[in-house]
Structures are given as structure tokens and as C-alpha cells.
Design a protein around this motif. Structure first.
Motif: not given
Ligand code: SF4
Ligand code: SF4
Lengths: 176, 119, 413
Positions: C224-230, C259-260
Motif C-alpha cells: 500500500r505504500m507503493c500505491g497498490i490498493r490491495k 513515495g514507496c
């Protein structure tokens, strides 16, 4: 996509069997699983099919088990992740004969699979062809060679390696 | 409230934790799972507790048709209490169980016939 | 030592003791000067063979073994196993049980995230944060104690439901505690996400690539910090999460961009803590009346489960990511195979791809980023092959190194 449709699609590629589990969990949510068997030679095309149909299915895990007469790896993927209440867990079962326990790697598609394949390799003694890093992962280096903890046959843990006594001061301890 | 004001306020408040064993322990909540208590009178020897105990704490004594247990193995899940049909097993509120002797009298329960006690 | 080691120069093993997890970790990093050029991870220093032990216990006993896989995520392992067994038997838990499951699971998430935040503070030399977060965490532990009777290992999940009910009186106390907690966590959020030291030490550290994160199949807050809404809670709606309309949080919802890196991970975890508090409140308010388990007694569940046959998978989003349990049954009271996948396995392994290019002092932050409880790292060994010198240093030394960097970067500003 409908679960049965997905199953049919995968069965067409793998030529194997399969079934669908669709159970109610609460008022709104359901537990959706698709199980499909594949051959050692074409399981990679089943996985490629999944990658094609859904951008990046998430590799959940690889189960390594000994079914008595053969070994089995189950590659489990979550598809539709990120879509509320629509996730489906697709499990691809691949049988491996015990006398020739080789299987191709999937680390080219999923680099993260390295960790699961290394685990499968040391736990039931399959030989993953093409795995970049073949060292042991979980069991220690001084553990005897050729013993695979989760094998149920003579290659499993020999009786002398089991801990026999437990510190139980009562009589008739089941572990004795 | 900023970081500094929080720190300053903490300077004048009581510590978050209790200085056990210098002070008496904090009272345990309702439903606390402590040392197992056994009433042999009520036990009917149905062995249900032996079947569900995850750690093989409980041993069945076939002659007396009673059970014996060693709390040293117990993980305080209270599963045995839940299945016991007669209420012979109960969880107490006693958690002061540390000892350096695994054959400690306090760890044993049920009718005698224990190897450790005969030393 | 092999040639490869010699070529790469100085190697620093960090680890291998991590008794807090199923996977105790030994990191080995190769350095050129201050820069890390390669990393390797060694698991298994505390391998307990739980899957093998589990195959010798019956369906009820195995629940409490699963609970003890991890000290912090005790609910997060017991619950997916209970779900897998329910799936085998095709049993649907009653609605009230689903809501209580949400309450316990979210309280556990709050305390796990608070613990992680404290550890991060400690690693970067911000010990004030450690003491404040752990002070706030005590309130959650009290809440869990109130519900289940004990602080850790709650023994709450069972096949077909939960074991203890939340009565009206307990609910009111809990709601009061939650207000208190929310205030504490919101203050912490404002401090952490804007503090200069946290920004300097976490922004750009441990940076993943979104593509890499997808292909590695990272789990939980790391995805989720990488923007993967999982999030399993959202995707599958386990327990009552679907009924409550749960939606996952990604970094851009909190700080405006994915920001990943370790800063995004912090932001996601802090925001999730606040979300969890609200979820617990919603679950407590909307809890329907009714039975708390599909079976009156565990022994009935055991008898029913002993007749089950086939395979099943149970999933749950633990604080660190998705926990999956696989069971295979063949009409016996014991599982034929029980497989557990903990999210840290892949999250921690993935740091191997991220270490290169960072400084040694950042190693502790990168290692702490996936939440593997690096604080339990006991000692490390520095081997300088050029000078043929061996030095044993402890974790305190590495932390000291990390803290010196914090002092330096703070001095620059
Ligand atoms: S509380 Fe749990 S571990 Fe202890 S004796 Fe009872 S069933 Fe066994
Ligand atoms: S379950 Fe209760 S009655 Fe049955 S053997 Fe155990 S203690 Fe005795």
C-alpha cells in the motif's frame, strides 16, 4: 468474470480438472476459490494465461506436499486484487512424480517466487530447474543432506531425529 | 497538543506501568485465565478435556476414572473449562506461577500418582 | 570463505536472532566504504517445524498452536486457520461473531502498528517517540484484556465463531477507551508525519519501484505504500469488513504521493491505525444481537470437522500483510497438511532488492521497514577481509551508527 467461466478457460489451457468453491462468509462477502490441476509441462502456460487475463495476479504462496505416491506443488494466486469484494483465489495444482522430482521455475514471471520455491525445494525435495539461488532457506546448514522434513516416506525425518522425551512429570505421557 | 507539551505533562503524571513486584499487581480483569483448578468430586471421567487440550497438559487416569494435570505445559486457553460438562475444571485468577522447579507442588493437579512427586 | 565474498570486499551480517517472528532473520550486507552493494538474507534460525507439529494435532488443538506462531499477530494466525476449517466444513459464522472478529482484529492491528512506530523511532534515535507510542499502546492492550481476559494470546477465535461475547457494559468501557486512544494516536500522527528527524531519515530510504513491488507480490502496508490498493479485508471482505464497507488506504491518500519509501510506510501505518479505531467503533455500534458461534460447544465443531474432506484456504489481512492458511483434510480429526504463509516472508526477503545503494546507517531503517521486529536483533559480526580483521559488534553499535547519522543530518539543517 464468472467463476465457472474462469475455470473453463483455465481448464482449456491446462487440459486438467478443476472445481469452484463459492461460499457465503457474511451478509455481503463470499469466499471464492478456483482449483485447477495442470501438468508439469504446461502449468507455466496456465500461469501465463492468468497474467494475461489479469494484470499482475498476486502470488500468494506455493504449497509443497507429499501425497504418498507423488509430490504436489500448489501455486496459489489472488486475482482481482484491489477490487472490493471481488477477489478470487486461483490455485494451480501440479503433480510431480517421486522418481523424477523436477519442475520449472516461475521466478522469471514472479521474482518473489524465489523464496517459496527455495522453501519447497528443501521441504519435500523437489528440484526446481532454473532457480537462481538454490541454497537452503529455512532449515539449518548442519541438518543432514537428503532428509526432507515434510516428506512422508523414507526421505522424511528418520525416527532417530524425533525428540522422544518431553519434560512431563506425569505418567503416561503421549510423547514417550 | 504538541510533542513538547506532551513530554512536559508526562513529567508530572504517574508512570504508565506498575512497579511490580515492589507494588501489588494490577487487579486482573473479569474472565482472566489463570491457573487451572480441578474438583475431582464433580468429574465424571468423560475425557473431553483430554481430547481438546492443545498441549497434552491433562492425562486420564483409567483406574480412578479421573484426570491429572501439570500446569507447566498449560497455555491457559481455557478450552478444557469450556468443554467440561460438569464444571469440574475452572480457571482461577492466580497467575503468580514462576518457579525454578518444574516438579513444584503448585503445578500439579488431580489425584496423586505422579512420577515427579515420588522423588 | 568463498571467492565471491572476497571480491565484494567487506561484508556485514546483521542478525540472526529474531525470536519474535516465525522467520528470524540474518541479513548480510556487502559494503564499499559506506555504500551497500549487495545484500543477502538468511532465514530459519528459529525454525520450529510448526507445520509438521500441526499435522499431529486435532482441529481444535491446532488453533492454539497457530495462535503461538507469532506473539503479536496471535489473532491473525488463529483467525485464517479457523476460516480455512470453516470453509472445509462449509459453515457460515453468525453475524455477531463476524463483528466481534473485526473488533479483535483491529485492536490487534492498532497495537502492532503502534509497536512498529515505536521501534522505528528507536532505530532512528528518536526514543521519545518510542516511549510515547508504547504508552498509547498500553491502552489497546487494556482493551484487549477487557475483551478476552488476557493481554496477549487472546484465544478468541474458534471454528464457527468466537469464544467470548462483548457485553453491553464492556462495550461502553471500550467506546470510552477508544476516544482516549484516538486523541493519542492523532497527536502522534501530527508529530510523526511532520517531524524533521523522521522526514530526514525515512524519505527516500528503502525505496521500491512500483513495478518491482507488483512483481514481487509485496503484502500489506508494504504494497500500500507503493500505491497498490490491495487488502484482503477489502478484496474479500472477510468477517464483517464487507458489511462495514471497508476501503484500503494507500500512501497517496495520506501524504499526497506514493513515495514507496519508509516515509510512505510510516504514513500508511499511522493512517491505518486511525482507520482501525474508527472501524472498531463502527463495529461496536452496529453489532447485531444473536449467537456468537455456529456451534454450541467446541467439541461439536471438532466432531463435525472430523467428517470434512478436501482442501481449503483461509485468508486474513494481518497488520503486516496477508496471512494465508491452507489445510487439506481426509475425514480424520487431524489435518493431512497445514501450510502457513506469513507476509513477512516475502516482505523481508524483498529488502534484498532494496539494500544496494543505501548507506550502512540506513540498513537498520530498511530492515525495520517491513516490520520484522528488528529490535530483537541481538548481535552482528563485521568481517573486514582486506585487513583480515574480525570484529563482533552488537545491535547497539549499529543503532548507535544510525543515531550518529541522525545527529549529523539534524546538524546540517
Ligand atoms: S487451559 Fe488449555 S492448555 Fe491448559 S489444561 Fe486447559 S485445555 Fe489444556
Ligand atoms: S471434561 Fe470435566 S468431567 Fe470430563 S474428564 Fe475432564 S474434568 Fe472430568
Amino acid at each position: 468474470m464468472d467463476l465457472n467461466q474462469l475455470l473453463e478457460e483455465l481448464k482449456r489451457v491446462s487440459g486438467g480438472e478443476g472445481f469452484v468453491q463459492d461460499q457465503e462468509m457474511s451478509k455481503t462477502s463470499r469466499r471464492r476459490r478456483v482449483w485447477v490441476t495442470a501438468d508439469r509441462r504446461n502449468f507455466r502456460s496456465v500461469i501465463l494465461k492468468l497474467v494475461e487475463m489479469y494484470t499482475y495476479p498476486q502470488l500468494s504462496f506455493i504449497v509443497a506436499q507429499d501425497l504418498g505416491d507423488r509430490l504436489q506443488l500448489i501455486y496459489s494466486f489472488e486475482v482481482n486484487s484491489g477490487k472490493p469484494l471481488e477477489a478470487v483465489e486461483v490455485s494451480v495444482k501440479v503433480d510431480i512424480p517421486k522418481d523424477d522430482p523436477r519442475i520449472a521455475t516461475i521466478t522469471d514471471m514472479f521474482p518473489g517466487a524465489e523464496v517459496y520455491e527455495r522453501e519447497a525445494q528443501e521441504m519435500i525435495g523437489v528440484d526446481v530447474v532454473g532457480l537462481p539461488d538454490k541454497r537452503r532457506l529455512l532449515i539449518p546448514e548442519d541438518f543432514p543432506e537428503g532428509v526432507f522434513p515434510l516428506r512422508l516416506d523414507e526421505k522424511g525425518i528418520p525416527p532417530e531425529l524425533w525428540k522422544k522425551k518431553s519434560p512431563h512429570p506425569l505418567e503416561g505421557d503421549g510423547n514417550e | 497538543m504538541g510533542l513538547v507539551s506532551w513530554i512536559v505533562r508526562n513529567l508530572f503524571s504517574r508512570p504508565m506501568t506498575n512497579r511490580f513486584p515492589k507494588t501489588p499487581p494490577v487487579p486482573v480483569p473479569e474472565g482472566f485465565r489463570g491457573k487451572l483448578q480441578y474438583d475431582p468430586e464433580k468429574c465424571i471421567g468423560c475425557q473431553l478435556c483430554v481430547r481438546v487440550c492443545p498441549t497434552q497438559t491433562i492425562k486420564f487416569l483409567p483406574e480412578e476414572k479421573k484426570i491429572a494435570f501439570w500446569v507447566g505445559r498449560c497455555v491457559f486457553c481455557s478450552q478444557c473449562v469450556e468443554v467440561c460438562p460438569t464444571g469440574a475444571l475452572q480457571m482461577s485468577k492466580n497467575f503468580l506461577l514462576a518457579s525454578d522447579d518444574m516438579h513444584d507442588e503448585r503445578y500439579m493437579g488431580g489425584p496423586a500418582r505422579r512420577r515427579g512427586m515420588e522423588r | 570463505m568463498s571467492e565471491e565474498y572476497r571480491e565484494l570486499g567487506v561484508s556485514i551480517p546483521i542478525g540472526p536472532f529474531h525470536p519474535a517472528l516465525k522467520e528470524p532473520i540474518g541479513f548480510r550486507i556487502w559494503v564499499e566504504g559506506e555504500k551497500i552493494v549487495k545484500a543477502d538474507i538468511r532465514f530459519g534460525h528459529n525454525y520450529r517445524g510448526i507445520e509438521l507439529i500441526g499435522a499431529r494435532r486435532n482441529w481444535i488443538q491446532i488453533l492454539y498452536l497457530a495462535e503461538r506462531i507469532c506473539g503479536i499477530c496471535s489473532w491473525s494466525h488463529q483467525f485464517p486457520l479457523a476460516q480455512a476449517i470453516e470453509s472445509l466444513m462449509d459453515v457460515r459464522p453468525p453475524d455477531r461473531a463476524n463483528y466481534i472478529r473485526v473488533v479483535v482484529g483491529e485492536l490487534e492491528r492498532i497495537h502492532s502498528h503502534m509497536l512498529w512506530l515505536g521501534v522505528l523511532g528507536h532505530e532512528i534515535g528518536f526514543d521519545t517517540l518510542l516511549h510515547l507510542t508504547w504508552g498509547v499502546r498500553e491502552k489497546v492492550m487494556d482493551a484487549l484484556e477487557l475483551i478476552s481476559g488476557n493481554r496477549v494470546n487472546y484465544a478468541m477465535a474458534t471454528i464457527g465463531g468466537v469464544r467470548r461475547d462483548i457485553t453491553e457494559a464492556k462495550r461502553d468501557i471500550l467506546l470510552r477507551k477508544l476516544d482516549d486512544l484516538l486523541k493519542g494516536v492523532e497527536t502522534l500522527r501530527d508529530i510523526v508525519l511532520t517531524h524533521k528527524l523522521v522526514l530526514l531519515r525515512t524519505e527516500g530510504v528503502g525505496r521500491y519501484d512500483r513495478e518491482l513491488a507488483l512483481r514481487l507480490c509485496l503484502q500489506g502496508p508494504m504494497a500500500r505504500m507503493c500505491g497498490i490498493r490491495k487488502d484482503v479485508r477489502q478484496d474479500e471482505g472477510v468477517a464483517a469488513y464487507g458489511d462495514l464497507g471497508f476501503r484500503a488506504i494507500v500512501a497517496r491518500d495520506v501524504v499526497g504521493k506514493d513515495g514507496c519509501d519508509a516515509y510512505s510506510a510510516t504514513a500508511v501505518r499511522v493512517a491505518e491505525t486511525i482507520q482501525s479505531i474508527n472501524l472498531v467503533r463502527d463495529a461496536l455500534m452496529e453489532m447485531p444481537p444473536g449467537p456468537i458461534s455456529a456451534f454450541p460447544k467446541p467439541i461439536v465443531a471438532l466432531t463435525r470437522a472430523s467428517k470434512a474432506e478436501g482442501e481449503a484456504i483461509g485468508r486474513y489481512e494481518a497488520p503486516r500483510g496477508e496471512v494465508i492458511h491452507y489445510v487439506r483434510a481426509a475425514k480424520s480429526d487431524k489435518p493431512k497438511r497445514w501450510k502457513v504463509r506469513a507476509p513477512s516472508l516475502i516482505n523481508v526477503y524483498s529488502t534484498k532488492w532494496v539494500f544496494p545503494g543505501h548507506q550502512i546507517a540506513d540498513a537498520v531503517v530498511i530492515a525495520a521497514q517491513p516490520d520484522p521486529c528488528i529490535a530483537c536483533t541481538e548481535r552482528a559480526l563485521i568481517v573486514d577481509l582486506d585487513r583480515g580483521e574480525r570484529r563482533v559488534v552488537d545491535h547497539a553499535y549499529l543503532t548507535e551508527l544510525s543515531r550518529r547519522k541522525s545527529k549529523e543530518v539534524m546538524g546540517d539543517v
